[in-house]
Each structure stands twice: as C-alpha cells, then as structure tokens.
Design a protein around this motif. Sequence first.
Motif, PDB file in Angstrom:
ATOM      1  N   ALA A 145       0.832  -1.208   0.000  1.00 59.78           N
ATOM      2  CA  ALA A 145       0.000   0.000   0.000  1.00 59.78           C
ATOM      3  C   ALA A 145       0.864   1.254   0.000  1.00 59.78           C
ATOM      4  N   PHE A 146       0.353   2.278  -0.651  1.00 62.81           N
ATOM      5  CA  PHE A 146       1.022   3.592  -0.646  1.00 62.81           C
ATOM      6  C   PHE A 146       0.338   4.480   0.386  1.00 62.81           C
ATOM      7  N   ILE A 147       1.164   5.158   1.203  1.00 64.41           N
ATOM      8  CA  ILE A 147       0.637   6.064   2.220  1.00 64.41           C
ATOM      9  C   ILE A 147       1.063   7.473   1.852  1.00 64.41           C
ATOM     10  N   PRO A 148       0.143   8.347   1.417  1.00 65.36           N
ATOM     11  CA  PRO A 148       0.510   9.725   1.091  1.00 65.36           C
ATOM     12  C   PRO A 148       1.127  10.407   2.312  1.00 65.36           C
ATOM     13  N   ALA A 149       2.024  11.349   2.070  1.00 64.90           N
ATOM     14  CA  ALA A 149       2.764  12.003   3.155  1.00 64.90           C
ATOM     15  C   ALA A 149       1.849  12.562   4.249  1.00 64.90           C
ATOM     16  N   ARG A 150       0.779  13.214   3.860  1.00 64.48           N
ATOM     17  CA  ARG A 150      -0.094  13.823   4.869  1.00 64.48           C
ATOM     18  C   ARG A 150      -0.858  12.785   5.682  1.00 64.48           C
ATOM     19  N   HIS A 151      -0.895  11.550   5.206  1.00 68.57           N
ATOM     20  CA  HIS A 151      -1.581  10.488   5.940  1.00 68.57           C
ATOM     21  C   HIS A 151      -0.626   9.669   6.812  1.00 68.57           C
ATOM     22  N   LEU A 152       0.635  10.126   6.890  1.00 65.85           N
ATOM     23  CA  LEU A 152       1.608   9.497   7.779  1.00 65.85           C
ATOM     24  C   LEU A 152       1.597  10.129   9.161  1.00 65.85           C
ATOM     25  N   GLU A 153       0.859  11.224   9.314  1.00 56.09           N
ATOM     26  CA  GLU A 153       0.849  11.958  10.581  1.00 56.09           C
ATOM     27  C   GLU A 153       0.231  11.135  11.709  1.00 56.09           C
ATOM     28  N   LYS A 154       0.936  11.137  12.856  1.00 55.62           N
ATOM     29  CA  LYS A 154       0.453  10.439  14.041  1.00 55.62           C
ATOM     30  C   LYS A 154      -0.355  11.400  14.908  1.00 55.62           C
ATOM     31  N   GLU A 155      -0.952  10.872  15.938  1.00 58.35           N
ATOM     32  CA  GLU A 155      -1.824  11.684  16.795  1.00 58.35           C
ATOM     33  C   GLU A 155      -1.045  12.788  17.508  1.00 58.35           C
ATOM     34  N   ASP A 156       0.252  12.551  17.734  1.00 57.72           N
ATOM     35  CA  ASP A 156       1.069  13.567  18.412  1.00 57.72           C
ATOM     36  C   ASP A 156       1.611  14.621  17.449  1.00 57.72           C
ATOM     37  N   GLY A 157       1.237  14.536  16.168  1.00 56.26           N
ATOM     38  CA  GLY A 157       1.668  15.525  15.194  1.00 56.26           C
ATOM     39  C   GLY A 157       2.914  15.131  14.427  1.00 56.26           C
ATOM     40  N   LYS A 158       3.647  14.138  14.917  1.00 54.11           N
ATOM     41  CA  LYS A 158       4.840  13.666  14.217  1.00 54.11           C
ATOM     42  C   LYS A 158       4.439  12.705  13.105  1.00 54.11           C
ATOM     43  N   LYS A 159       5.389  12.377  12.235  1.00 56.68           N
ATOM     44  CA  LYS A 159       5.084  11.464  11.131  1.00 56.68           C
ATOM     45  C   LYS A 159       5.762  10.114  11.321  1.00 56.68           C
ATOM     46  N   LEU A 160       5.096   9.081  10.823  1.00 56.32           N
ATOM     47  CA  LEU A 160       5.660   7.733  10.898  1.00 56.32           C
ATOM     48  C   LEU A 160       6.955   7.670  10.101  1.00 56.32           C
ATOM     49  N   LYS A 161       7.904   6.896  10.629  1.00 63.65           N
ATOM     50  CA  LYS A 161       9.181   6.739   9.957  1.00 63.65           C
ATOM     51  C   LYS A 161       9.372   5.281   9.538  1.00 63.65           C
ATOM     52  N   LYS A 162      10.395   5.044   8.723  1.00 59.14           N
ATOM     53  CA  LYS A 162      10.700   3.698   8.259  1.00 59.14           C
ATOM     54  C   LYS A 162      10.930   2.773   9.451  1.00 59.14           C
ATOM     55  N   GLY A 163      10.257   1.615   9.415  1.00 55.35           N
ATOM     56  CA  GLY A 163      10.406   0.642  10.495  1.00 55.35           C
ATOM     57  C   GLY A 163       9.343   0.742  11.568  1.00 55.35           C
ATOM     58  N   GLU A 164       8.573   1.842  11.593  1.00 52.32           N
ATOM     59  CA  GLU A 164       7.511   2.000  12.587  1.00 52.32           C
ATOM     60  C   GLU A 164       6.274   1.213  12.178  1.00 52.32           C
ATOM     61  N   SER A 165       5.638   0.583  13.163  1.00 51.71           N
ATOM     62  CA  SER A 165       4.412  -0.190  12.925  1.00 51.71           C
ATOM     63  C   SER A 165       3.200   0.592  13.412  1.00 51.71           C
ATOM     64  N   ALA A 166       2.106   0.435  12.698  1.00 45.30           N
ATOM     65  CA  ALA A 166       0.879   1.152  13.059  1.00 45.30           C
ATOM     66  C   ALA A 166      -0.301   0.513  12.341  1.00 45.30           C
ATOM     67  N   GLU A 167      -1.473   1.063  12.590  1.00 45.66           N
ATOM     68  CA  GLU A 167      -2.669   0.616  11.886  1.00 45.66           C
ATOM     69  C   GLU A 167      -2.954   1.587  10.748  1.00 45.66           C
ATOM     70  N   PHE A 168      -3.498   1.035   9.667  1.00 45.77           N
ATOM     71  CA  PHE A 168      -3.782   1.849   8.488  1.00 45.77           C
ATOM     72  C   PHE A 168      -5.176   1.523   7.961  1.00 45.77           C
ATOM     73  N   LYS A 169      -5.855   2.548   7.491  1.00 47.37           N
ATOM     74  CA  LYS A 169      -7.198   2.387   6.919  1.00 47.37           C
ATOM     75  C   LYS A 169      -7.115   2.585   5.410  1.00 47.37           C
ATOM     76  N   VAL A 170      -7.656   1.644   4.649  1.00 49.57           N
ATOM     77  CA  VAL A 170      -7.627   1.743   3.182  1.00 49.57           C
ATOM     78  C   VAL A 170      -8.591   2.829   2.729  1.00 49.57           C
ATOM     79  N   ILE A 171      -8.079   3.784   1.957  1.00 47.82           N
ATOM     80  CA  ILE A 171      -8.920   4.892   1.476  1.00 47.82           C
ATOM     81  C   ILE A 171      -9.109   4.838  -0.049  1.00 47.82           C
TER      82      ILE A 171
END
Length: 231
Positions: A145-171
């Motif tokens: 899946a491709f994650i657009p840059a603006r959809h990498l933002e976490k709840e704390d305002g920072k962005k996910l980095k390589k190697g980080e795990s998280a949940e993703f919603k298909v849009i």
Amino acid sequence: ILTLDRDERKMSLGIKQLSQDPWTDITSKYPVGSKHTGIVRNFTNFGIFVELEEGIDGLVYISDLSWTKKIKHPSEFVNVGDKLDVVVLELDVEGRKLSLGHKQTTENPWDKHEAAYGVGTVHSGTIAEIVDKGATVDFGDDVVAFIPARHLEKEDGKKLKKGESAEFKVIEFNKEFKRVVASHTAIFREEEEKNVKAVESASSNNAPASTLGDNNDILAELKAKMEKGEK
C-alpha cells in the motif's frame, strides 16, 4: 515441385508442402480460452515466444506473465527451453498470429484482495520504505500500500518513519491497476470526529448550564485539534 520454368531450365521446390499446414485447423485446435503447454523458444524485451507445436508459435506479453510480480525482462521469469502453461487470448488466422497469456492459467488474486483490502478496511503494517510523496507498507499477500505524506501523521503531530508499525485504513482500492492507498491519520481522525459528534449530541440535550459550558469548551478544543491536523 512448386514452379517450373522450361525456358530458364529452373524449378522451385518445397518441403513444408509435403505436410498439412498446421494453421488449416487452427481455430479448432487452439480456440480462444483454451489451455495448452508450450516450450519457451525466444525472448524479446516485451515478451516471450512459446511454441505450441512445430509451425505454431504464440507471443506472451510480459504483462501477461504474472498477476503480482513486476517483471522487467522475461529472463527473470523463465528460461529458454522451459515448458510453460498458457491460455489462448487472441487468434488472428489471416495474420497467422496467436496471443497467449500465462497468468490467466491461475486465478487473479486481486479478486480476493478486493474484499480483503477494500475501502474502509483496517490493517496493521510496518513502514517499509519512504518514497516520493509518501511511504509504502507491505500488508502481505503481495499487497503493498502507498501512504501519502499527509496520511503518515500520528496523533502527536509527528510522522511515521521507516520501520515503525501502526494501523492503516484503506482509502482507495483499484484492482485494475493493483493500487492500494491507505492512511494512518484516518484512524485517529475518525475517532476525533466521533468525539465531536458525541459532545454535540450532549450539548443539544437539556443539560445544566455548567455542563453545557464544559461541553462547549471540549468541543472547541476538539475542533481546533482537527482543523490543525487537516492543515
């Protein structure tokens, strides 16, 4: 003997004419949709030539070799002399051309992916690569899946980095182009929207003035947070 010129004392001969032209009954032997096993005879940059029998060759375009693999050159997939299962895709009797496909011998996995990875589904994954304008996440089953840059933002305002795990919603899901677009930001943004609706619902009821004031403060804070995230 094909031709005879007595004056010039010349004649032309043919060997293939001693046997029946294999293209004579081509439509009955190799109808569109039929499956066969042939031998890989030659490569081109755009596909491979497969011999079904002596005198009958068909072309398999590189895009028809695999449902999931991105193949740059046919040599990455098969070797000359290998046996290959194929399906007749097109038949041009007059042009003596056969169009064959290999991936069509198996079920298209993206038919199942459409249900499993449809819009709105949520999946866990790890950021595999940071690419231009976003990142990629491997969900397994050959689905990246491709994650657009603006959809990498976490709840704390920072962005996910390589190697980080998280949940993703298909849009976005496109079976034809094998494209899946997902968002991590949508996960918590949706929760914020639910909280806003809950507060608005509570505020609309006949609540005490003090509670109503508290709810309005919470609502304003949530809306400000959401607007900041959208920007």
